[in-house]
Scaffold this motif. Structure first.
Motif, PDB file in Angstrom:
ATOM      1  N   GLY A  29       0.830  -1.192   0.000  1.00  0.00           N
ATOM      2  CA  GLY A  29       0.000   0.000   0.000  1.00  0.00           C
ATOM      3  C   GLY A  29       0.865   1.242   0.000  1.00  0.00           C
ATOM      4  N   ALA A  30       0.216   2.386  -0.074  1.00  0.00           N
ATOM      5  CA  ALA A  30       0.950   3.655  -0.114  1.00  0.00           C
ATOM      6  C   ALA A  30       0.046   4.789   0.346  1.00  0.00           C
ATOM      7  N   THR A  31       0.677   5.862   0.756  1.00  0.00           N
ATOM      8  CA  THR A  31      -0.010   7.117   1.033  1.00  0.00           C
ATOM      9  C   THR A  31       0.589   8.150   0.097  1.00  0.00           C
ATOM     10  N   ILE A  32      -0.257   8.947  -0.535  1.00  0.00           N
ATOM     11  CA  ILE A  32       0.209   9.948  -1.496  1.00  0.00           C
ATOM     12  C   ILE A  32      -0.144  11.335  -0.979  1.00  0.00           C
ATOM     13  N   ILE A  33       0.840  12.196  -0.964  1.00  0.00           N
ATOM     14  CA  ILE A  33       0.629  13.603  -0.635  1.00  0.00           C
ATOM     15  C   ILE A  33       0.785  14.385  -1.935  1.00  0.00           C
ATOM     16  N   ASN A  34      -0.290  15.023  -2.344  1.00  0.00           N
ATOM     17  CA  ASN A  34      -0.298  15.747  -3.617  1.00  0.00           C
ATOM     18  C   ASN A  34       0.207  17.178  -3.474  1.00  0.00           C
ATOM     19  N   ASN A  35       0.632  17.709  -4.591  1.00  0.00           N
ATOM     20  CA  ASN A  35       0.992  19.119  -4.733  1.00  0.00           C
ATOM     21  C   ASN A  35       2.122  19.575  -3.823  1.00  0.00           C
ATOM     22  N   ALA A  36       3.120  18.735  -3.688  1.00  0.00           N
ATOM     23  CA  ALA A  36       4.326  19.154  -2.978  1.00  0.00           C
ATOM     24  C   ALA A  36       5.166  19.979  -3.946  1.00  0.00           C
ATOM     25  N   ARG A  37       6.126  20.687  -3.426  1.00  0.00           N
ATOM     26  CA  ARG A  37       6.988  21.497  -4.274  1.00  0.00           C
ATOM     27  C   ARG A  37       8.427  21.145  -3.951  1.00  0.00           C
ATOM     28  N   GLY A  38       9.246  21.024  -4.975  1.00  0.00           N
ATOM     29  CA  GLY A  38      10.641  20.671  -4.762  1.00  0.00           C
ATOM     30  C   GLY A  38      11.567  21.607  -5.506  1.00  0.00           C
ATOM     31  N   GLU A  39      12.809  21.567  -5.096  1.00  0.00           N
ATOM     32  CA  GLU A  39      13.816  22.408  -5.729  1.00  0.00           C
ATOM     33  C   GLU A  39      15.116  21.635  -5.750  1.00  0.00           C
ATOM     34  N   GLY A  40      15.776  21.593  -6.898  1.00  0.00           N
ATOM     35  CA  GLY A  40      17.035  20.873  -7.030  1.00  0.00           C
ATOM     36  C   GLY A  40      18.224  21.799  -6.875  1.00  0.00           C
ATOM     37  N   LEU A  41      19.332  21.411  -7.489  1.00  0.00           N
ATOM     38  CA  LEU A  41      20.552  22.209  -7.409  1.00  0.00           C
ATOM     39  C   LEU A  41      20.353  23.607  -7.983  1.00  0.00           C
ATOM     40  N   LYS A  42      19.624  23.651  -9.090  1.00  0.00           N
ATOM     41  CA  LYS A  42      19.387  24.938  -9.749  1.00  0.00           C
ATOM     42  C   LYS A  42      17.890  25.159  -9.906  1.00  0.00           C
ATOM     43  N   LYS A  43      17.462  26.382  -9.684  1.00  0.00           N
ATOM     44  CA  LYS A  43      16.058  26.710  -9.913  1.00  0.00           C
ATOM     45  C   LYS A  43      15.811  26.778 -11.412  1.00  0.00           C
ATOM     46  N   THR A  44      14.673  26.263 -11.835  1.00  0.00           N
ATOM     47  CA  THR A  44      14.296  26.322 -13.235  1.00  0.00           C
ATOM     48  C   THR A  44      13.554  27.626 -13.469  1.00  0.00           C
ATOM     49  N   LYS A 102      -1.807  -4.019  11.476  1.00  0.00           N
ATOM     50  CA  LYS A 102      -2.118  -5.407  11.810  1.00  0.00           C
ATOM     51  C   LYS A 102      -2.503  -6.215  10.567  1.00  0.00           C
ATOM     52  N   HIS A 103      -3.335  -5.653   9.711  1.00  0.00           N
ATOM     53  CA  HIS A 103      -3.773  -6.374   8.518  1.00  0.00           C
ATOM     54  C   HIS A 103      -2.627  -6.532   7.522  1.00  0.00           C
ATOM     55  N   GLN A 104      -1.769  -5.527   7.438  1.00  0.00           N
ATOM     56  CA  GLN A 104      -0.616  -5.606   6.550  1.00  0.00           C
ATOM     57  C   GLN A 104       0.328  -6.722   7.021  1.00  0.00           C
ATOM     58  N   ILE A 105       0.540  -6.826   8.321  1.00  0.00           N
ATOM     59  CA  ILE A 105       1.418  -7.868   8.866  1.00  0.00           C
ATOM     60  C   ILE A 105       0.840  -9.250   8.562  1.00  0.00           C
ATOM     61  N   ALA A 106      -0.455  -9.408   8.727  1.00  0.00           N
ATOM     62  CA  ALA A 106      -1.085 -10.705   8.443  1.00  0.00           C
ATOM     63  C   ALA A 106      -0.907 -11.082   6.976  1.00  0.00           C
ATOM     64  N   THR A 107      -1.076 -10.125   6.088  1.00  0.00           N
ATOM     65  CA  THR A 107      -0.896 -10.373   4.656  1.00  0.00           C
ATOM     66  C   THR A 107       0.544 -10.753   4.346  1.00  0.00           C
ATOM     67  N   LEU A 108       1.488 -10.046   4.946  1.00  0.00           N
ATOM     68  CA  LEU A 108       2.899 -10.341   4.717  1.00  0.00           C
ATOM     69  C   LEU A 108       3.270 -11.718   5.248  1.00  0.00           C
ATOM     70  N   GLU A 109       2.754 -12.080   6.422  1.00  0.00           N
ATOM     71  CA  GLU A 109       3.050 -13.393   6.988  1.00  0.00           C
ATOM     72  C   GLU A 109       2.527 -14.508   6.087  1.00  0.00           C
ATOM     73  N   GLU A 110       1.338 -14.332   5.541  1.00  0.00           N
ATOM     74  CA  GLU A 110       0.787 -15.318   4.609  1.00  0.00           C
ATOM     75  C   GLU A 110       1.653 -15.418   3.360  1.00  0.00           C
ATOM     76  N   SER A 111       2.126 -14.291   2.885  1.00  0.00           N
ATOM     77  CA  SER A 111       2.975 -14.260   1.703  1.00  0.00           C
ATOM     78  C   SER A 111       4.279 -15.005   1.957  1.00  0.00           C
ATOM     79  N   PHE A 112       4.859 -14.802   3.132  1.00  0.00           N
ATOM     80  CA  PHE A 112       6.113 -15.487   3.486  1.00  0.00           C
ATOM     81  C   PHE A 112       5.896 -16.989   3.591  1.00  0.00           C
ATOM     82  N   LYS A 113       4.780 -17.390   4.182  1.00  0.00           N
ATOM     83  CA  LYS A 113       4.488 -18.823   4.326  1.00  0.00           C
ATOM     84  C   LYS A 113       4.338 -19.506   2.964  1.00  0.00           C
ATOM     85  N   SER A 114       3.699 -18.812   2.026  1.00  0.00           N
ATOM     86  CA  SER A 114       3.475 -19.405   0.699  1.00  0.00           C
ATOM     87  C   SER A 114       4.761 -19.508  -0.123  1.00  0.00           C
TER      88      SER A 114
END
Length: 116
Positions: A29-44, A102-114
């Motif tokens: 799964g994932a969480t997405i935060i929209n409309n962030a702003r970034g800046e690199g070495l040089k401003k465009t 808790k649900h993510q852990i259960a899913t992962l444990e099932e995946s590892f068992k398989s």
């Protein structure tokens, strides 16, 4: 079970591809935060010297530590993070503890068992 947090910062037009690739690589799964702003070495700069920034998203993945590196590398490849400047970055952070997974852990444990 130990977790890591992957943070990916990318242009919003790559978000769906990154989410699909991360899931295929083992993210549950994932969480997405929209409309962030970034800046690199040089401003465009654009016309009249105004700063040009594209919409960015921040993607957060809480992943089991053994899957983390594969997911991180997949994000870098799909997002083309190492191909040219300004395409995005991804990083991982150790997670001391987590609740609400808790649900993510259960899913992962099932995946590892398989897979054994």
């Amino acid at each position: 079970m130990r977790f890591k947090l992957i943070l990916a910062f990318a242009d919003d037009d790559k978000t769906d591809a990154l989410l699909d690739a991360a899931r295929a690589a083992g993210a549950t799964g994932a969480t997405i935060i929209n409309n962030a702003r970034g800046e690199g070495l040089k401003k465009t700069r654009g016309i009249f010297g105004l700063e040009i920034t594209s919409a960015r998203d921040v993607l957060l993945f809480l992943v089991e530590e053994h899957r983390c590196r594969q997911i991180l590398e997949t994000l870098a490849e799909v997002g083309e993070f190492d191909d040219s400047p300004g395409t995005g970055i991804a990083l991982q952070i150790d997670v001391e503890d987590a609740v609400g997974v808790k649900h993510q852990i259960a899913t992962l444990e099932e995946s590892f068992k398989s897979h054994q």
